[in-house]
Scaffold this active site. Sequence first.
Site, PDB file in Angstrom:
ATOM      1  N   LYS A  18       1.180  36.053  60.870  1.00  0.00           N
ATOM      2  CA  LYS A  18       0.534  35.673  59.856  1.00  0.00           C
ATOM      3  C   LYS A  18       0.665  36.984  58.973  1.00  0.00           C
ATOM      4  O   LYS A  18       1.015  36.746  57.689  1.00  0.00           O
ATOM      5  CB  LYS A  18      -1.052  35.284  60.113  1.00  0.00           C
ATOM      6  CG  LYS A  18      -1.039  34.097  60.669  1.00  0.00           C
ATOM      7  CD  LYS A  18      -2.541  33.815  61.100  1.00  0.00           C
ATOM      8  CE  LYS A  18      -2.782  32.568  61.861  1.00  0.00           C
ATOM      9  NZ  LYS A  18      -4.022  32.457  62.378  1.00  0.00           N
TER      10      LYS A  18
ATOM     11  N   GLN B 216     -10.051  35.047  62.902  1.00  0.00           N
ATOM     12  CA  GLN B 216      -8.926  34.709  64.222  1.00  0.00           C
ATOM     13  C   GLN B 216      -9.897  34.073  65.257  1.00  0.00           C
ATOM     14  O   GLN B 216     -10.803  34.975  65.765  1.00  0.00           O
ATOM     15  CB  GLN B 216      -8.094  35.589  64.472  1.00  0.00           C
ATOM     16  CG  GLN B 216      -6.941  35.229  65.623  1.00  0.00           C
ATOM     17  CD  GLN B 216      -6.130  33.887  65.148  1.00  0.00           C
ATOM     18  OE1 GLN B 216      -5.734  34.136  64.001  1.00  0.00           O
ATOM     19  NE2 GLN B 216      -5.978  32.956  65.571  1.00  0.00           N
TER      20      GLN B 216
ATOM     21  N   ASP C 205      -8.743  28.798  56.037  1.00  0.00           N
ATOM     22  CA  ASP C 205      -8.765  27.982  56.769  1.00  0.00           C
ATOM     23  C   ASP C 205      -9.234  26.495  56.710  1.00  0.00           C
ATOM     24  O   ASP C 205      -8.799  25.631  57.610  1.00  0.00           O
ATOM     25  CB  ASP C 205      -9.328  28.615  58.211  1.00  0.00           C
ATOM     26  CG  ASP C 205      -8.383  29.290  59.057  1.00  0.00           C
ATOM     27  OD1 ASP C 205      -7.236  29.131  59.135  1.00  0.00           O
ATOM     28  OD2 ASP C 205      -8.891  30.332  59.975  1.00  0.00           O
TER      29      ASP C 205
END
Length: 280
Positions: free
Chosen positions: A51, A95, A118
């Site tokens: 990422k 995460q 997200d």
Amino acid sequence: MIIDGKREAKVLRDQIKKEISVLKSKLSKIPNLTVILVGKFVPSEIYVKNKVKMSEEVGINSKVIRYPESVSEEEVLKKIEELNRDTDVSGILVQLPLPKQINKEKIINLIDPTKDVDGFHPINVGNLASGSKSIIPCTPLGCLKLIKKAEKNLEGKHAVIIGRSNLNGKPMAQLLLRENCTVTVAHSKTNDLRDECVKADILVAAAGVPQLVKKDWVKENSIIIDVGINKLDNKIVGDVHFDGVKDKVKAITPVPGGVGPMTIACLLKNTLECFKAHLT
Ligand code: NAD
């Protein structure tokens, strides 16, 4: 048709890069993605590394805040509050998975919904379900873009999704409903999974079971999107038996090289959208 997720992701990243470069020259500002990484879980380390690498390639400034496995929930919550207030931060990503002393819901719920790259915050989940503007979870967003490479108009299609997770199955169902598909969500308690799958014009497999979907489970001329990432005999395979299925269907995504690269490209897209939303 094998849908090349790597190529489609590159096309999307190039568009994002161009847009960021234009914004940078106009505003002298670039998006920032801040990632919180707890512990040393190897797959999470790999995801975060990718990422960060991809962010930098398109001109997003990224930062990783690392905590040991033993970090308290309070400390992570405090950091999120700080990042919410920080006007230089466009997107916040925590995460997953998190260690058991940290309540995942509490963490997700505290992230500013306008920085929730997200798309997991209940406000974004609710907005997606009610058809309002929202940040869409990266994997289903990527899946939809790949489906559209094979078929532009999805109206009236029968879509079957295997899996009902908050991450994949549920938002995928909402997105396909928005496209006017008739949607079936199958899961581990579905009585006859094969019987559901053979009816699908569009089949999205997100169960996390290696090669669950076989040739006699799919309809001819259908579109197959394989979200699964599984290890089988030291190889990465999807939830679909690719070699058996590929010649029967209209389009299929491979694993690797299908949904995975698109997921990261959509994260970058969401970060850019969050950045733009904060400019106004
Ligand atoms: P999850 O474990 O949270 O959910 C799995 C879902 O599949 C559940 O709803 C469960 O009911 C259903 N399921 C499990 N076994 C089943 C079976 N035998 N028959 C029918 N339904 C079954 O998983 P998740 O987080 O949604 O991830 C699913 C898969 O997608 C995993 O392999 C994961 O690694 C992969 N994944 C890929 C990407 C990507 O970018 N390609 C992103 C996220 C997750």
